[in-house]
Write an enzyme that holds these catalytic residues in place. Structure first.
Site, PDB file in Angstrom:
ATOM      1  N   GLU B  73       0.313  -1.455  -0.153  1.00 29.94           N
ATOM      2  CA  GLU B  73       0.150   0.219  -0.011  1.00 29.94           C
ATOM      3  C   GLU B  73       0.901   1.286   0.273  1.00 29.94           C
ATOM      4  O   GLU B  73       0.530   1.690  -0.319  1.00 29.94           O
ATOM      5  CB  GLU B  73      -1.095  -0.093   1.477  1.00 29.94           C
ATOM      6  CG  GLU B  73      -2.654  -0.614   1.160  1.00 29.94           C
ATOM      7  CD  GLU B  73      -3.072  -0.774   2.312  1.00 29.94           C
ATOM      8  OE1 GLU B  73      -2.654  -0.532   3.215  1.00 29.94           O
ATOM      9  OE2 GLU B  73      -4.220  -1.285   2.170  1.00 29.94           O
ATOM     10  N   GLU B 313      -7.383  19.920  36.682  1.00 28.87           N
ATOM     11  CA  GLU B 313      -7.293  21.240  36.506  1.00 28.87           C
ATOM     12  C   GLU B 313      -6.662  22.562  36.350  1.00 28.87           C
ATOM     13  O   GLU B 313      -7.582  23.653  35.815  1.00 28.87           O
ATOM     14  CB  GLU B 313      -8.566  22.040  37.889  1.00 28.87           C
ATOM     15  CG  GLU B 313      -9.569  20.793  37.949  1.00 28.87           C
ATOM     16  CD  GLU B 313     -10.439  20.470  38.538  1.00 28.87           C
ATOM     17  OE1 GLU B 313      -9.503  20.825  40.334  1.00 28.87           O
ATOM     18  OE2 GLU B 313     -11.972  19.956  38.781  1.00 28.87           O
TER      19      GLU B 313
END
Lengths: 104, 568
Positions: B73, B313
């Site tokens: 490929e 956070e």
């Protein structure tokens, strides 16, 4: 099998890849010869390459299937795989069919 | 991994070719079946080519097994470029004759089929490539392209069957990749031919986060992990994370380490957490979870240990700034290289990616303490099961490495106390709960220990105060008025203080009174004694006069007698 140039006028350069003298390869060669004589008399040159003898050549023309007939000239390169028993498809593959139609 | 195990009968029967890929060898019990073809299938973009390529490269570099990569490929140029991003230098491997790359070009439009054919050309080509470097490994990527490029699938199927048999005879360990089909594993049903080992790769997107998974569907003649294992492709190549390989055999330590808060250490049996245990700090928003984590970090760094802080956070600088406000300066530790922050958004990558990145950082930084703040960031949508399994793996991983981990978890207000969003309590050794206590129009923080395995711990709720010199725990007011915190506690204390004061003043007053009474009495006694002294003196005076008079009288009488010359 050796490379067999038939005549000097080589408009068609055909290369037949085989792997040993298998029945398929023999059939292909015989069929090729017949077709060429019928349709391209005097205009072709056939090269037969046995990959068992020259395995390095396998990459050059990206050969996967055996037998494969490669039309090197005229451009573009065409590949015909199989034992060439289907004459009509061989002619399509060699681009001879259309020309023949055009001529007739 | 396999070397340490005793060689079993199965292993003698079925030699394996190690892939060198992290985790995959564990799942397959040593690698792919040696000298046999393995099918790797999966949909587009799931990493088949990379897995195959890594198998070859590792084989060539680590196990001295040269390999052939036959690409159907991608061109060699593209391939080399693509895997260069994984750190594989194909060019030099090719130059060293460790690897042969071969791109097979098939263009359907150039090919006309005219009868019977076989694939001897491919065989010759492969054979030549294998023999040129003495290859032990072969990759065919993706052989199914042949079906698109060559007509007559019947012949192709027969030829592929022959090819795989030929590969076996040749004794090479082969990987054949195949595109995933709708109903079968591969579009062309390659799994029918390659029946020794089949690995399926999957790339799925769940709630906009992708995760890659690998499953060994079949492994003839060998046991293998059958679960779906998450895997990751990053700059170091492939890594698979086996979940089941992590047993519960980790050693435990009796070593105790400080929490960074003296009072909390005292609550935890006077010593703090166990080294290598998992600590969960859960609580509602703003109850001081991160502060607790920072204390722990600070304490670790003070001991000269390394701490790794995964922040999901806040950014590192934000954490440093915020912690400075309660008197914890983390910056020197960062500069010293003892503390490292790894701050990412949880949504930055899929769970597996996150986990693997964490694994990696832990492996390179080798910390003694790991903080994950907070866990909840991972929960996006309803991926709780996967988050749970991920955390389980993380906690296990850290435990096996004897790393003390502290996780913070945000619980929604009103949720039951013992339930965190991520129900991971089973794997937690020490669970601290921070909560809001709302009394008298204000919120205060309360800390209690929900559980702490293997140590005596306090059952008391303590009030947490965030002062400018760190978090302090103090006792809540427990009295007739119930449990009081914050200003209610202060008010109550003030009231008691006032009462105490009044009582004290009363006592003082009484004492004064008594004193003055005593003084009055003593004065009286003094006065009386003085009077008595006066009277005594007078009496003595009179007595003296009397005696003097009597003496005088005697004297006078004698004188008189003399003067009268009385007879003797």
């Amino acid at each position: 099998m050796q490379a067999k140039p038939t005549q000097s006028a080589d408009q068609y350069l055909l290369r037949l890849y085989v792997a040993g003298q298998t029945p398929k390869c023999m059939t292909a060669f015989v069929n090729l010869k017949k077709i060429c004589e019928e349709h391209l008399a005097g205009e072709y040159q056939i090269e037969v390459i046995d990959l068992l003898e020259n395995p390095t050549l396998v990459r050059g023309d990206q050969i996967l299937a055996i037998p494969t007939l490669v039309r090197k000239l005229p451009e573009p390169v065409r590949k015909i795989i199989g034992d060439l028993s289907n004459t009509e498809r061989v002619l399509i593959g060699l681009d001879l069919q259309r020309r023949k139609v055009g001529e007739s | 991994m396999t070397n340490s195990k005793p060689v079993s009968a199965a292993r003698i029967l079925l030699p394996k070719a190690p892939t060198g890929i992290q985790g995959l060898d564990e799942i397959t019990g040593g690698g792919l079946p040696k000298g046999r073809p393995t099918l790797i299938c999966g949909s587009a973009g799931c990493g088949k080519t990379l897995l195959a390529m890594e198998f070859l490269v590792r084989g060539a570099t680590q196990f001295n097994e040269p390999g052939v990569f036959m690409a159907f490929e991608e061109t060699i140029k593209d391939l080399t470029k693509n895997v260069a991003s994984l750190g594989f230098d194909l060019d030099s491997l090719v130059a060293d004759k460790k690897i042969v790359l071969d791109f097979v070009y098939i263009e359907r439009s150039e090919i006309e089929e005219t009868g019977e054919y076989d694939l001897e050309g491919l065989f010759i080509r492969l054979n030549q490539a294998i023999d040129s470097i003495g290859a032990k490994r072969v990759v065919l990527d993706t052989i199914e392209s042949l079906f698109a490029g060559l007509p007559n699938p019947l012949i192709l199927r027969a030829e592929l069957r022959r090819l795989f048999r030929w590969l076996k005879d040749k004794g090479v360990t082969a990987i054949i990749t195949g595109e995933r089909g709708d109903e079968s594993l591969t579009r062309q049903g390659l799994e029918e031919y390659v029946s020794d080992c089949v690995i399926v790769l999957d790339h799925r997107v769940c709630d906009q986060t992708s995760s890659r998974r690998l499953r060994v569907v079949k492994y003839r003649g060998s046991t293998h992990g059958t679960d779906e294992y998450p895997f990751l492709i990053d700059e170091d190549g492939f890594s698979v994370l086996p979940i089941t390989s992590l047993g519960l055999q980790h050693d435990v330590s009796t070593d105790r380490i400080s929490t960074g808060i003296t009072r909390l250490d005292a609550m935890l049996g006077d010593a703090g957490y166990y080294r290598g245990s998992s600590v969960l700090v859960s609580g509602t928003a703003g109850t001081g979870k991160s502060s607790l984590a920072a204390h722990f970090c600070d304490a670790a760094c003070r001991r000269g240990e390394r701490a790794l802080y995964f922040a999901f956070e806040e950014s590192p600088s934000q954490i440093i700034r915020n912690m400075r406000s309660i008197g914890i300066d983390l910056e020197p530790w960062v500069n010293k290289g003892l503390l490292r922050f790894q701050a990412t958004r949880p949504a930055f990558a899929g769970l597996e990616m996150q986990l693997t990145m964490m694994h990696k950082t832990v492996n390179t930084f080798k910390p003694e303490v790991v903080i994950v703040d907070p866990l909840n960031g991972f929960i996006i949508g309803d991926n709780e099961t996967s988050v749970k399994s991920m955390l389980m793996r993380l906690a296990d991983f850290l435990k096996t490495k004897q790393i003390t981990s502290l996780f913070t978890s945000l619980t929604a207000g009103g949720a039951p106390l013992g339930v965190t969003d991520v129900a991971i309590s089973a794997m937690i050794d020490t669970w601290l709960v921070l909560r809001d206590i709302e009394i008298g129009g204000e919120r205060n923080r309360g800390l209690s220990i929900l559980k702490s395995r293997g140590m005596p711990h306090s059952n008391q709720i303590r009030e947490c105060l965030l002062t400018d010199h760190g978090m302090e725990l103090c006792e809540v007011y427990v009295g007739a008025g119930g449990v009081l915190t914050g200003s209610a506690r202060l008010a109550q204390e003030a009231q008691e203080q006032a009462l105490k004061l009044t009582r004290k003043q009363e006592v003082e007053r009484r004492q004064l009174e008594l004193e003055s009474k005593r003084r009055a009495l003593e004065a009286q006694i003094e006065a009386m004694r003085a009077e008595f002294d006066v009277q005594e003196a007078e009496a003595m005076k009179i007595i003296g006069q009397e005696q003097a008079q009597a003496l005088q009288l005697v004297l006078e009488r004698a004188e008189m007698g003399q003067s009268r010359k009385a007879d003797r």
